[in-house]
Write an enzyme that holds these catalytic residues in place. Structure first.
Site, mmCIF file in Angstrom:
data_model
loop_
_atom_site.group_PDB
_atom_site.id
_atom_site.type_symbol
_atom_site.label_atom_id
_atom_site.label_comp_id
_atom_site.label_asym_id
_atom_site.label_seq_id
_atom_site.Cartn_x
_atom_site.Cartn_y
_atom_site.Cartn_z
ATOM 1 N N ASP A 262 0.812 -1.212 0.000
ATOM 2 C CA ASP A 262 0.000 0.000 0.000
ATOM 3 C C ASP A 262 0.846 1.262 0.000
ATOM 4 O O ASP A 262 1.452 1.613 1.015
ATOM 5 C CB ASP A 262 -0.910 -0.026 1.234
ATOM 6 C CG ASP A 262 -1.850 1.166 1.291
ATOM 7 O OD1 ASP A 262 -2.082 1.787 0.237
ATOM 8 O OD2 ASP A 262 -2.356 1.466 2.385
ATOM 9 N N ASP B 135 -1.992 5.535 -6.027
ATOM 10 C CA ASP B 135 -2.193 4.667 -4.868
ATOM 11 C C ASP B 135 -2.325 3.212 -5.309
ATOM 12 O O ASP B 135 -3.256 2.867 -6.040
ATOM 13 C CB ASP B 135 -3.462 5.112 -4.122
ATOM 14 C CG ASP B 135 -3.716 4.328 -2.850
ATOM 15 O OD1 ASP B 135 -2.797 3.613 -2.406
ATOM 16 O OD2 ASP B 135 -4.815 4.426 -2.306
#
Length: 443
Positions: free
Chosen positions: A106, A319
């Site tokens: 992440d 992201d």
């Protein structure tokens, strides 16, 4: 994931050993349920994305990254987590002896964490055995006055009490996890020749969590903050190449350190936009998107539609933990209208099956979608060209635009569906993102 929402910590009661080498980690996309359809997958992933977006403006204090000053490369194999999550998993090992486990990779958060034994009713089922700190000879509780302790600020420079341990409760848009901060040796790389053991990594040892972590045993934050794996390794750059969503078997590699590089004539580079100082925005990687085109036609989108405002609102981030790209409404409506003008198929309501706003009915469930021009994202100094497979998704007889709208003035997100088959390099030291089209399953 850009889902960092709330961090609560508590001082209840031993510093980082750097010297990290370059790391190679595998990334793999998994279809854990062969019966799930592409629309169902997108629907579930989109719901998670929307919860992340709603929670982004609650956060915690984060620090800047460090340089990679001559360290070697660390790598890990990665894979896709399906059916419900839309995230990519990396495989790493914790402790001595090393215990291998999968974790969500992440770029939108910082904390590294995994579930720890003992773990009671508030823990989720995971595919790997639980890590037990009592069984590892290298585990230690992270001192409360460590520069990596979440509780250091609460101490305000005062000496910690004897036996101090920092308890945390980390809340994301998709769920939460709670435990105690520890220090441990992590092992990266599957083959013996590629393995790197890194001592003294600060991590979260969670003994209570929600059940929203599909196919993983935790999460590895790759953001800009001091607790991320990127910062703790001193990796000045890292790269990944995300395999296609429809590829159920392939893996790819996450590289952290000097070996993370892009070469060739097809490489394009764009500078990062300086992140706001306020958490959680300080952990994100912002980009300057100035326009969008279909084929040779530029859409009438204001060049400042994605600008980061002085108060920290707006902007666009990249992201790896968010699936579907979200665009401010003014830009999204232009993209939506352009797609609708190019497709002659009848529209259909796909909101229940996919959660997406614009869908078309294919002649039959097995029909191939019609040809579409590429979509070009015009970043500052670099154009990223996306084939139709990276902005449209088909399944069960529907074909949908794999993007969603975001409130004007809010933060937009460039998600991992649009990053598939793109080799991407984050050069944190040079504040530059580079990318090139690639067949990620062969890298």
């Amino acid at each position: 994931m850009a889902s960092l929402a709330v961090l609560v910590f508590l001082v209840v009661c031993a510093t980082l050993a750097s010297g990290a080498t370059s790391v190679r980690v595998g990334l793999t996309r998994i279809h854990s349920d062969p019966d799930i359809t592409a629309p169902e997958f997108v629907r579930d992933a989109l719901r998670r994305d929307m919860r992340r977006q709603q929670s982004r403006f609650f956060g915690r204090e984060l620090a800047e990254s460090e340089s990679d000053g001559g360290r070697t490369t660390v790598s890990a194999r990665t894979r896709k987590d399906l059916p419900n999550g839309g995230e990519y998993l990396m495989t790493l090992a914790i402790g001595t002896p090393p215990l291998s486990y999968p974790a969500i990779a992440d770029t939108g958060s910082d904390l590294i964490w995994t579930q720890c034994a003992p773990c009671g009713a508030q823990c989720f089922a995971q595919p790997a055995p639980l890590y037990n700190p009592a069984s590892s000879t290298t585990f230690g509780v992270l001192p409360c006055n460590s520069s990596l302790s979440m509780c250091a600020g609460a101490l305000a420079g005062a000496a910690p009490p004897p036996g101090c341990a920092c308890m945390y409760n980390q809340t994301y848009g998709t769920g939460w996890t709670a435990g105690v901060q520890g220090s441990e040796t992590f092992t990266f790389g599957s083959a013996a020749a590629d393995q790197a053991r890194v001592p003294g990594i600060a991590f979260g040892c969670s003994n209570a969590s929600s059940s929203d972590w599909n196919g993983s045993a935790g999460l590895v934050g790759l953001g800009r903050g001091r607790l991320s794996l990127v910062s703790q390794l001193g990796a000045g750059r890292f790269s990944y190449c995300l395999t296609p969503f429809q590829d159920t078997n392939s893996t790819s590699t996450l590289l952290l350190g000097p070996s993370a590089a892009l070469n060739g004539t097809g490489v394009r580079s764009t500078p990062f936009v300086a992140s706001p100082a306020k958490a959680p925005m300080s952990t994100y990687y912002y980009l300057n998107l100035t326009g969008i085109s279909f084929g040779t036609k530029a859409l009438p989108i204001s060049s400042n539609a994605f600008s980061l405002k002085a108060d920290g609102t707006g902007g666009l981030i990249i992201d790896s933990g968010t699936t579907i790209t979200s665009l401010v409404n003014a830009a999204y409506q232009q993209v939506r209208a352009a797609v609708q003008s190019l497709v002659t198929l009848p529209t259909t309501d796909g909101s229940d099956s996919t959660g997406l706003d614009l869908c078309f009915a294919l002649p039959t469930p097995t029909s191939a979608p019609p040809a579409m021009p590429s979509m070009t994202l015009h970043f500052d100094g670099a154009d990223m060209v996306l084939p139709a497979d990276s902005y449209m998704i088909s399944g069960s007889g529907v074909w949908c635009l794999a993007m969603r709208n975001q409130t004007d003035g809010a933060m937009s997100t460039f998600g991992n569906y649009q990053q598939q088959n793109m080799h991407i390099l984050y050069d944190v030291r040079k504040e530059m993102l580079s990318f090139a089209p690639a067949k990620c399953s062969t890298l």
